[in-house]
Write a protein that holds these residues in place. Sequence first.
Motif, short mmCIF file in Angstrom:
data_model
loop_
_atom_site.label_atom_id
_atom_site.label_comp_id
_atom_site.label_asym_id
_atom_site.label_seq_id
_atom_site.Cartn_x
_atom_site.Cartn_y
_atom_site.Cartn_z
N LEU A 12 1.03 -1.25 0.18
CA LEU A 12 -0.41 -0.12 0.28
C LEU A 12 0.64 1.02 0.16
O LEU A 12 0.49 2.41 -1.13
CB LEU A 12 -0.75 0.08 1.12
N ARG A 13 1.90 1.23 0.27
CA ARG A 13 3.06 2.03 1.16
C ARG A 13 3.11 3.02 -0.45
O ARG A 13 4.08 3.78 -0.13
CB ARG A 13 3.55 1.95 1.53
N LYS A 14 4.04 1.98 -1.49
CA LYS A 14 3.95 2.17 -2.91
C LYS A 14 2.80 2.78 -4.04
O LYS A 14 3.56 3.62 -4.65
CB LYS A 14 4.05 1.24 -3.42
N PHE A 15 1.60 3.10 -3.36
CA PHE A 15 1.13 4.28 -3.62
C PHE A 15 0.03 4.93 -3.80
O PHE A 15 -0.65 5.44 -2.67
CB PHE A 15 -0.73 3.44 -3.47
N THR A 16 1.67 5.92 -3.73
CA THR A 16 1.43 7.27 -3.21
C THR A 16 0.84 8.55 -3.61
O THR A 16 0.54 9.51 -3.14
CB THR A 16 3.30 8.08 -3.59
N GLY A 17 0.25 8.16 -4.78
CA GLY A 17 -0.67 9.07 -4.77
C GLY A 17 -2.27 8.18 -4.48
O GLY A 17 -3.02 8.82 -4.71
N LEU A 18 -2.72 7.72 -3.82
CA LEU A 18 -3.89 7.01 -3.16
C LEU A 18 -4.21 8.16 -2.73
O LEU A 18 -3.87 8.73 -1.61
CB LEU A 18 -3.42 5.53 -2.78
N LYS A 19 -5.59 8.40 -2.56
CA LYS A 19 -7.22 9.32 -1.22
C LYS A 19 -8.32 8.34 -1.23
O LYS A 19 -8.85 9.41 -0.33
CB LYS A 19 -6.95 10.54 -3.10
N GLN A 20 -8.47 7.85 -2.74
CA GLN A 20 -9.81 7.05 -2.05
C GLN A 20 -9.81 6.24 -1.90
O GLN A 20 -9.12 4.91 -2.74
CB GLN A 20 -10.29 7.56 -3.52
N ILE A 21 -10.28 4.97 -1.05
CA ILE A 21 -10.41 3.76 -0.41
C ILE A 21 -12.22 3.21 -0.63
O ILE A 21 -12.64 4.24 0.42
CB ILE A 21 -9.75 3.59 0.44
N THR A 22 -12.11 2.18 -0.67
CA THR A 22 -13.68 2.19 -1.00
C THR A 22 -13.71 0.49 -0.83
O THR A 22 -13.15 -0.45 -1.25
CB THR A 22 -14.27 1.76 -2.10
N VAL A 23 -14.10 0.19 0.67
CA VAL A 23 -14.46 -1.44 1.46
C VAL A 23 -15.61 -1.36 1.18
O VAL A 23 -16.35 -1.01 1.37
CB VAL A 23 -14.17 -0.78 2.80
N ARG A 24 -15.77 -3.19 0.94
CA ARG A 24 -17.42 -3.55 0.38
C ARG A 24 -16.98 -4.77 0.72
O ARG A 24 -16.38 -5.78 0.76
CB ARG A 24 -17.74 -3.42 -1.09
N ASN A 25 -18.26 -5.29 1.73
CA ASN A 25 -18.13 -6.45 2.83
C ASN A 25 -19.36 -7.56 1.58
O ASN A 25 -19.48 -8.98 1.89
CB ASN A 25 -18.69 -6.52 3.58
N GLU A 26 -19.95 -6.90 0.19
CA GLU A 26 -19.86 -8.17 -1.11
C GLU A 26 -19.73 -7.35 -1.55
O GLU A 26 -19.52 -6.37 -2.85
CB GLU A 26 -22.03 -7.78 -0.62
N CYS A 27 -20.17 -8.84 -2.86
CA CYS A 27 -20.15 -7.95 -4.84
C CYS A 27 -20.81 -7.17 -5.14
O CYS A 27 -21.78 -7.10 -4.94
CB CYS A 27 -20.11 -9.40 -5.31
N SER A 28 -20.14 -6.07 -5.85
CA SER A 28 -21.34 -5.16 -6.25
C SER A 28 -21.90 -6.02 -7.82
O SER A 28 -21.27 -5.69 -8.93
CB SER A 28 -19.71 -4.11 -6.25
N ASP A 29 -22.91 -5.95 -7.56
CA ASP A 29 -23.64 -6.46 -8.66
C ASP A 29 -25.71 -6.13 -7.90
O ASP A 29 -26.14 -6.19 -7.51
CB ASP A 29 -23.95 -8.26 -8.20
N GLY A 30 -25.32 -5.16 -9.81
CA GLY A 30 -26.64 -4.75 -9.08
C GLY A 30 -28.04 -5.81 -8.80
O GLY A 30 -29.22 -5.23 -8.43
N LEU A 31 -28.33 -6.94 -9.60
CA LEU A 31 -28.80 -7.52 -9.27
C LEU A 31 -29.21 -9.02 -8.01
O LEU A 31 -30.04 -9.31 -7.30
CB LEU A 31 -29.12 -8.42 -10.52
N ARG A 32 -28.16 -8.93 -7.66
CA ARG A 32 -28.03 -10.04 -6.97
C ARG A 32 -27.31 -9.55 -5.23
O ARG A 32 -26.39 -9.36 -5.49
CB ARG A 32 -26.87 -10.95 -7.60
N ARG A 33 -27.91 -10.65 -3.88
CA ARG A 33 -26.80 -10.19 -3.34
C ARG A 33 -25.78 -11.66 -2.82
O ARG A 33 -26.40 -12.33 -2.43
CB ARG A 33 -27.93 -10.03 -2.46
N PHE A 34 -24.74 -11.15 -2.14
CA PHE A 34 -23.84 -11.89 -2.27
C PHE A 34 -23.32 -12.80 -0.66
O PHE A 34 -23.96 -12.07 -0.28
CB PHE A 34 -22.83 -11.99 -2.85
N THR A 35 -22.88 -13.78 -0.14
CA THR A 35 -22.86 -14.03 0.95
C THR A 35 -21.67 -13.15 0.92
O THR A 35 -20.39 -13.27 0.50
CB THR A 35 -22.00 -15.56 0.24
N LYS A 36 -20.99 -12.99 2.13
CA LYS A 36 -20.18 -12.65 2.94
C LYS A 36 -19.48 -13.07 3.34
O LYS A 36 -19.34 -14.58 3.54
CB LYS A 36 -21.30 -11.60 4.36
N VAL A 37 -18.13 -12.67 2.52
CA VAL A 37 -16.61 -13.72 2.97
C VAL A 37 -15.84 -13.03 3.88
O VAL A 37 -15.09 -13.97 3.86
CB VAL A 37 -16.22 -14.32 1.69
#
Length: 337
Positions: A60-85
């Motif tokens: 992570l320290r190598k991404f010196t230009g990183l500004k935005q982080i999104t953490v999602r506990n399910e797959c991003s699918d508009g039609l289904r909900r997915f099992t949490k892993v």
Amino acid sequence: MVRELIYEPGSLDFPNWEFDLDSDVSSMGDTTYRSLIDSIRETKGCVESKLDIMLFKEVLRKFTGLKQITVRNECSDGLRRFTKVFPSGHQLQAITEGLEHSTIKITDLKGLNLDLSQLHHIPLHRIAATCGELKSLSLHFDGNDGPSRADLDERIRSGAMRTLLTSLTELEYLSLDFPIFSRWHIVRGDLRGIIPPGFRWKNLRDVRLSFLESERTELFEFFKLHRSTLRTVHMHNFSLRTTSCTKLLRQMRETLTLQDLCISQRLFGKPEDPEEEGQNFYLGDENSELASALTTWYFENSPDTLTTALERCDTYTYTILEFYGNSLVANLTSLLG
């Protein structure tokens, strides 16, 4: 240069049921689903051995230009909900440990589909320590089969959320979503326990509050504290426990200099004057005729638009209005007129 990182489960295409990861894979006849379960098991093994945490510490320290982080506990699918892993808080722990081993200062953090029933496992204190320069924060909790009212109150009273939010003094955008569904009832988080009364962010411009509850005076004081900077307010499924939501809307219109207002889904309040009727309004989604009409009333003082919107609203919305006994024209239009 990498500016945005999204950390979510891989887009595994399996149907809407919970897999028993300890069952015999060979008992499932379909080869495709056996391979998918193998993938889930592999992910589960990586999580349990904390391989992802070690990876974030290293790279992570190598991404010196990183500004935005999104953490999602399910797959991003508009039609289904997915099992949490991922166990609750694991992804945020991985991210914060990676940031602790870097000089990166992100400005935008989104935590989506977080498990509120395990709020005590989410490393909010580490977020505060590693993300102190955040300008934008979104925390959206997944509350299906969630905690009871008493359990939710206890978790909020722990103070972890208040400590996190008050430590992020540079916030310009704040979105809080507490959709808790417990035994067919909606349980809303108490705003007072999440944002301390009297606390002010000096640059807050945009606030979005979903599935929360408060009282008129408390919520209006929060808005008034931020009136010099606040330009956007969205409220979704919001409740004033014992006070009038129509009085709140009038106060907001008289005091704030907003550029955008959206109130959607359910809006609850209680009459404060004998002549007021009940306040249990269903306004549809953010793009509905009714929500748009209320926005028009706010900025143009034109209550007639509510009547017109009700006449044009779709069949589904009208059915909902009838189900809840919501006489929008008789109540909301007359109260705001």
